[in-house]
Design an enzyme around this catalytic site. Sequence first.
Site, short mmCIF file in Angstrom:
data_model
loop_
_atom_site.label_atom_id
_atom_site.label_comp_id
_atom_site.label_asym_id
_atom_site.label_seq_id
_atom_site.Cartn_x
_atom_site.Cartn_y
_atom_site.Cartn_z
N HIS A 63 0.85 -1.20 0.00
CA HIS A 63 0.00 0.00 0.00
C HIS A 63 0.88 1.24 0.00
O HIS A 63 1.62 1.49 0.95
CB HIS A 63 -0.92 0.01 1.23
CG HIS A 63 -1.93 1.12 1.19
ND1 HIS A 63 -3.18 0.97 0.62
CD2 HIS A 63 -1.87 2.40 1.62
CE1 HIS A 63 -3.84 2.11 0.71
NE2 HIS A 63 -3.07 3.00 1.31
N GLU A 97 1.70 5.03 0.42
CA GLU A 97 1.22 6.11 1.26
C GLU A 97 0.40 7.12 0.45
O GLU A 97 0.77 7.51 -0.65
CB GLU A 97 2.41 6.83 1.88
CG GLU A 97 2.07 8.04 2.71
CD GLU A 97 3.31 8.72 3.25
OE1 GLU A 97 3.28 9.17 4.41
OE2 GLU A 97 4.32 8.79 2.53
N CYS A 106 -9.49 9.67 -4.72
CA CYS A 106 -8.85 8.39 -5.00
C CYS A 106 -9.58 7.32 -4.21
O CYS A 106 -10.56 7.59 -3.52
CB CYS A 106 -7.36 8.42 -4.63
SG CYS A 106 -7.07 8.68 -2.86
N GLN A 156 -9.34 1.32 0.30
CA GLN A 156 -8.50 0.15 0.04
C GLN A 156 -7.68 -0.23 1.28
O GLN A 156 -7.53 -1.40 1.60
CB GLN A 156 -7.56 0.40 -1.14
CG GLN A 156 -8.21 0.24 -2.50
CD GLN A 156 -7.19 0.25 -3.62
OE1 GLN A 156 -6.13 0.85 -3.50
NE2 GLN A 156 -7.51 -0.41 -4.70
N GLU A 195 4.35 8.43 -1.79
CA GLU A 195 3.21 9.31 -2.03
C GLU A 195 3.10 9.66 -3.52
O GLU A 195 4.09 9.91 -4.21
CB GLU A 195 3.39 10.59 -1.22
CG GLU A 195 2.28 11.60 -1.35
CD GLU A 195 1.08 11.28 -0.48
OE1 GLU A 195 -0.05 11.38 -1.00
OE2 GLU A 195 1.26 10.94 0.70
N ASP A 210 4.39 6.60 -13.24
CA ASP A 210 4.45 5.82 -12.01
C ASP A 210 5.92 5.60 -11.68
O ASP A 210 6.61 4.88 -12.40
CB ASP A 210 3.71 4.49 -12.16
CG ASP A 210 3.51 3.76 -10.84
OD1 ASP A 210 4.31 3.99 -9.90
OD2 ASP A 210 2.58 2.94 -10.74
N ARG A 238 7.16 4.26 -8.88
CA ARG A 238 7.37 3.34 -7.77
C ARG A 238 8.27 2.16 -8.13
O ARG A 238 8.15 1.59 -9.21
CB ARG A 238 6.01 2.83 -7.26
CG ARG A 238 5.21 3.88 -6.54
CD ARG A 238 3.83 3.39 -6.19
NE ARG A 238 3.02 3.11 -7.38
CZ ARG A 238 1.76 2.70 -7.33
NH1 ARG A 238 1.19 2.50 -6.15
NH2 ARG A 238 1.08 2.48 -8.44
N SER A 248 -4.16 -6.94 -4.67
CA SER A 248 -3.87 -5.80 -5.54
C SER A 248 -4.62 -5.94 -6.86
O SER A 248 -4.83 -7.04 -7.37
CB SER A 248 -2.37 -5.71 -5.83
OG SER A 248 -2.10 -4.65 -6.73
#
EC number: 3.5.4.25
Length: 210
Positions: free
Chosen positions: A60, A62, A74, A79, A100, A134, A136, A157
Amino acid sequence: MSDHPAAATQRSRVRVPLRFHDGYGVDAELVTFHGLTDGREHVAMVLGDPAGATPLVRLHSECLTGDAFGSARCDCGPQLREAVEQIAERGGVLLYLRQEGRGIGLYNKLDAYALQDEGLDTYAANTALGLPEDARDYTAAAQMLTALGIGELDLLSNNPDKAEQLRSLGIDVRHRVPTGVFTTAHNVLYLRAKVLQTRHTLPLAELTAG
């Protein structure tokens, strides 16, 4: 992203009673780490007792606005709430990752919100700011799981990229378990963009802008 990330170690474990606004409560064990590759303060939330079963795990990211402030732009807050209960019932871990805004940071995320108000979708807004759609990287997540002794899991997910990255980092993702669909009048275009552009497994027919 390395196929074999450097080892991380557990730093501390502390028991924390979690209480949500709807009255749901559960005790969790929060785990911190030494040696995470990105240097961020990610936390593992150990919930329930898998009792020999394959643990259920959620990565998950932040979201201050959604998780703490209840933003309806969002689906992050719902979730998070859903994941805590599902994992507690089955046994597993929620990794709360300090990424974030899909890794671009809070201020950049709010800049992107301003562009979304002008008509851009969530990914196009990032690109217009010169940022990745993205950003991440789940190397630290793989380190955390390994430090917890988890090499095989079911992943809670809708995002196929999370499973693909974990597998490339040596984690055996058996199954991907979908989360619920949490639509509001303010987030439906955001959810549609996730389906159309990054293959999130959400029922597109339900995500109408009407």
